[in-house]
Scaffold this active site. Structure first.
Site, short mmCIF file in Angstrom:
data_model
loop_
_atom_site.label_atom_id
_atom_site.label_comp_id
_atom_site.label_asym_id
_atom_site.label_seq_id
_atom_site.Cartn_x
_atom_site.Cartn_y
_atom_site.Cartn_z
N ASP A 105 56.10 119.33 30.83
CA ASP A 105 57.21 119.88 31.62
C ASP A 105 56.73 120.43 32.96
OD1 ASP A 105 58.79 119.25 29.51
OD2 ASP A 105 59.12 121.32 28.82
N TYR B 265 56.64 117.76 35.61
CA TYR B 265 58.00 117.41 36.07
C TYR B 265 58.51 118.49 37.02
CZ TYR B 265 62.94 116.08 35.91
OH TYR B 265 64.22 115.70 36.26
N SER C 113 92.86 106.14 20.96
CA SER C 113 92.31 106.88 19.83
C SER C 113 92.17 105.93 18.64
CB SER C 113 93.22 108.05 19.47
OG SER C 113 94.53 107.58 19.20
N LEU C 114 91.44 106.35 17.62
CA LEU C 114 91.19 105.50 16.46
C LEU C 114 92.04 105.92 15.27
CD1 LEU C 114 87.29 105.21 16.52
CD2 LEU C 114 88.95 103.56 17.38
N GLU D 126 78.72 103.16 13.43
CA GLU D 126 78.09 104.14 14.32
C GLU D 126 78.48 105.55 13.87
OE1 GLU D 126 78.69 102.90 18.64
OE2 GLU D 126 79.95 101.48 17.57
N LYS E 121 79.98 109.08 14.25
CA LYS E 121 81.08 109.59 15.09
C LYS E 121 80.69 110.98 15.60
CE LYS E 121 86.08 110.21 15.18
NZ LYS E 121 86.09 111.60 15.66
N ASP F 231 80.74 114.48 17.27
CA ASP F 231 81.81 115.47 17.42
C ASP F 231 81.66 116.14 18.78
OD1 ASP F 231 83.99 116.97 16.82
OD2 ASP F 231 82.95 118.35 15.47
N ARG G 99 88.84 111.84 28.65
CA ARG G 99 89.80 110.89 28.08
C ARG G 99 91.23 111.29 28.44
NH1 ARG G 99 93.15 110.78 23.79
NH2 ARG G 99 93.64 108.74 22.93
N GLU H 202 80.41 109.89 24.32
CA GLU H 202 80.79 111.19 23.77
C GLU H 202 79.78 112.22 24.24
OE1 GLU H 202 83.72 112.96 20.99
OE2 GLU H 202 83.51 110.96 21.85
N TYR I 231 78.88 104.66 23.77
CA TYR I 231 79.25 103.83 22.62
C TYR I 231 80.10 102.60 22.97
CZ TYR I 231 83.58 106.60 22.96
OH TYR I 231 84.73 107.21 23.40
N LYS J 253 83.57 99.18 13.61
CA LYS J 253 84.19 98.26 14.56
C LYS J 253 83.88 96.82 14.18
CE LYS J 253 83.48 101.52 18.38
NZ LYS J 253 82.75 101.77 19.63
N LYS K 106 86.63 109.63 8.24
CA LYS K 106 86.43 111.08 8.40
C LYS K 106 85.79 111.64 7.14
CE LYS K 106 87.63 112.74 11.69
NZ LYS K 106 88.83 113.28 12.29
N CYS L 171 118.73 130.79 7.03
CA CYS L 171 117.72 130.78 8.10
C CYS L 171 117.18 132.19 8.34
CB CYS L 171 118.34 130.23 9.39
SG CYS L 171 117.22 130.28 10.81
N CYS M 131 118.60 133.14 12.11
CA CYS M 131 120.02 133.26 12.51
C CYS M 131 120.96 133.45 11.32
CB CYS M 131 120.44 132.04 13.33
SG CYS M 131 120.54 130.52 12.37
N CYS N 66 117.60 124.29 9.37
CA CYS N 66 118.71 125.06 9.94
C CYS N 66 119.40 124.14 10.94
CB CYS N 66 118.19 126.31 10.66
SG CYS N 66 119.46 127.18 11.60
N CYS O 41 120.69 128.44 17.05
CA CYS O 41 119.65 129.24 16.39
C CYS O 41 118.61 129.69 17.41
CB CYS O 41 118.98 128.43 15.29
SG CYS O 41 117.58 129.26 14.52
#
Length: 668
Positions: free
Chosen positions: A34, A37, A83-84, A113, A115, A117, A136, A170, A222, A286, A310, A404, A407, A422, A427
């Site tokens: 480091d 660098y 979305s999937l 792959e 997923k 988070d 997105r 991601e 991805y 996929k 999931k 309700c 109301c 209701c 209301c």
């Protein structure tokens, strides 16, 4: 040091620092310590300070974060970021496999792959240089967060090849970075982030890029947005290309020749998940062949060629203290469990949905019960079951009310529904919830007019319907709690600005039953003005793509209602826009062209225009331009050095045009 020497040194420092950064952050295999660098970076910064005109967008020095932004600009995704669909068990995965094979046959290969988070983002490169990065958003429109994304060291500022490309990935916060960040927050007396995903999203939506730079974010790429220009034929080839260009791609991906291998991959990573240095919430599966992806197509929300498995939710035991009832904007009475606070999947949970009366009876839930709680999809808390063996006899039965809670109107259960409702249009709870929906982000998006302010305005009888929002006065707002001069001015400006929204936002905001944000946009595009939509027949409504009979009935009934028409008149009088302002989709039926409604593939090199220009012109003439040849392809336009796509077109007997014929169709 003279200018020429400085240019040479900067060029060499760019090369070295980019190489060392790639080795450290992408390959995870540094070749220098480091300190080396850091020494080279200091040298670069000193030269750039002496010669400011040598600072370029792809300089390694440009990762530290620039000026603070006032707001994020909007970015339109040329190819939607869909979305999937979700799978929660082996049966769901096998159902997905069966649906795929019904369309493309039994010869299917999958890519699995992890997923990640995190936060889905798009990166755009021009001639190999990083130009723009965005969130997105709603899948069609995101936010420009380029300055923040530049701070992620695994995102290359210059690709290994001078390619123009848009890629998806991601962005995430590694577990170690998350722990360090929360430790700092706690030391500073600040509220810690609930989980790494929230931390990553919060970091990338900071207006000060220096904050994002300090958070040590990372990314996995991805997908390629548009494969047309890449020459790849499979998703796995696309991932290999991303690596070749210098992107960080997750190494744990795997090709599977059948669904049994997919299920084995899922089981393996369900067990190994805790040992990863980053959070994952599932597995993405996929179809590997891009041609088969094209054949499978997409729904309005998600591709038919991919699914997200999931992981089973983490489950914990706590005590159910009470059941609270709320009235939604459509009158549905929803019971909510009030729990002893308990930590589930990284967040403290105090409430959980019970959905409806039938569920409470089915699970035999009593007040005071010990219950098992999980987060559905790792997001929404819900009660799984009751631990009846722990009952002491002090537990109490719960009964849904007959009237309700807001109301006092008698509740009804409509035919075919499990929910109590209701049906009193006056209301207060329904009106209040409708107001909150109207000003929400996907609807009129009135910044500063959140749930608490709406509740104050409603309780003070300053607003009774959405039209009243546009008659609010400064002195009325200043009289409310925590509303100062500046916040009131900003709120009134936001209300005024919302009048310019495109029609689909107003349509969604009106809260017409069954009409979501996507359907609202479809209707706005088709009918152009609210007046034309209001005068549409049921037959005209059901003739619109994705609008079924139930939704058409709901729309027609809404606009037949005298109160609804009166509300529209009030909104018109307040100056709200009633016209669709977005791009109109091309309707092939209304185009007089031999290309209208045809599926076209471009292949080979065009000599008189680039491929993007050709694609735009073809689409303007009603054609659908795709990236692969299949039985559904109508025309293949072959340029110079056309290869396998041309051969396949000949094999399938598809009509083939040369560039000259295409230009004649364009009138050139």
């Amino acid at each position: 040091m003279d200018k020429q020497t400085a240019e040479q040194q900067v060029k060499e420092l760019h090369r070295l620092l980019t190489q060392y950064n790639y080795e450290y952050h992408v390959l995870d295999n540094p070749s220098v310590p480091d300190a080396e660098y850091d020494r080279l970076m200091r040298e670069l910064l000193e030269i750039e300070k002496a010669f400011p005109d040598l600072v370029t967008p792809d300089s390694p020095s440009q990762r530290v974060g620039g000026e603070i932004l006032s707001a994020f600009d909007k970015v339109v995704h040329q190819i939607p970021m869909l979305s999937l669909g979700n799978a929660f068990n082996e049966g769901d995965l096998r159902d997905f496999d069966r649906r795929v094979k019904q369309t493309v046959g039994d010869d299917v290969e999958y890519v699995c792959e992890l997923k990640i988070d995190g936060l889905a983002i798009s990166l755009r490169y021009e001639q190999g240089l990083f130009r723009q990065g965005s969130t997105r958003g709603d899948g069609t429109i995101g936010e420009d967060i380029t300055s923040n994304l530049r701070t992620i060291r695994s995102i290359p500022l210059r690709l290994h090849e001078p390619m123009s490309i848009e890629v998806r990935g991601e962005a995430y916060m590694p577990k170690k970075s998350f722990e360090n960040l929360n430790r700092q927050k706690e030391e500073n007396g600040e509220e810690p982030f609930a989980n790494p995903r929230n931390a990553a999203a919060g970091s990338l939506r900071q207006l000060d890029p220096k904050i994002a730079a300090s958070r040590n974010l990372d990314i996995f790429l991805y997908a390629i947005g548009d494969f047309t220009e890449t020459g790849v034929t499979t998703h796995s080839n696309g991932l290999d290309l991303l690596e070749k260009l210098g992107f960080k791609v997750n190494k744990e991906r795997e090709k599977c020749s059948n669904i049994d291998e997919v299920i084995e991959y899922v089981k393996k990573w369900t067990e190994r998940r805790p040992n990863l240095p980053y959070e994952i919430d599932g597995i993405v599966i996929k179809v590997n062949s891009l041609e088969q992806q094209q054949e499978l197509g997409t729904t309005a929300k998600s591709p038919r060629w991919a699914i997200a498995y999931k992981f089973p939710a983490e489950e914990v035991v706590t005590k159910l203290l009470d059941i609270e009832l709320s009235v939604g904007r459509t009158g549905v009475i929803t019971p909510t469990a009030i729990l002893e606070p308990v930590k589930v999947a990284g967040t403290t949970v105090k409430r959980a949905s019970l959905h409806n009366e039938d569920l409470i009876r089915e699970k035999d839930i009593m007040l005071g019960d010990h219950v098992v709680v999980k987060k559905a999809g790792d997001i929404i808390p819900e009660v799984v079951n009751v631990l009846a063996e722990r009952r002491t006899g002090e537990e109490r039965q719960f009964s849904m009310p007959t009237h309700c809670p807001e109301c006092e109107s008698e509740l009804v259960r409509l035919e075919g529904e499990v929910a109590l409702r209701c049906i009193n249009p006056k209301c207060p709870a329904q009106i209040r919830e409708g107001l909150i929906h109207f000003v929400s982000r996907d609807a009129m998006n009135i910044d500063g007019l959140g749930e608490k302010v709406i509740s104050q305005l409603f309780s003070h009888e300053l607003i009774q319907d959405v039209a009243d929002i546009y008659g609010l006065q400064k002195d009325q707002l200043l009289a409310l709690e925590r509303m100062g001069e500046k916040s009131v001015t900003n709120l009134l400006d936001a209300i005024e600005k919302s009048k310019e929204n495109s029609l689909e936002r107003l349509l969604f905001g009106l809260g017409i039953r069954h009409v979501g944000a996507k359907a609202a946009k479809t209707l706005a595009q088709r009918f152009d003005t609210l007046d034309q939509l209001m005068s549409a027949t049921k037959e005209e409504l059901t003739g619109v793509q994705d609008i079924g009979e139930k939704m058409a009935d709901s729309i027609y009934t809404y606009f037949e209602n005298e109160d609804a028409r009166e509300l529209i008149d009030e909104l018109k009088a307040a100056g709200l826009n009633m016209t669709y302002l977005g791009p109109k989709p091309v309707d092939a039926k209304n185009i007089d062209s031999s290309l209208a409604g045809k599926t076209v593939v471009l292949t080979g090199k065009l000599e008189k225009m680039n491929r993007n220009e050709a694609k735009e012109k073809l689409e303007a003439l009603g054609a659908s331009v795709t990236g692969s040849v299949s039985k559904k392809t109508d025309i293949v336009i072959a340029g110079v050095d056309a290869g396998s796509k041309l051969a396949k077109a000949e094999e399938l007997g598809i009509e083939i045009w040369d560039e000259e014929k295409m230009l004649q169709e364009f009138g050139q």
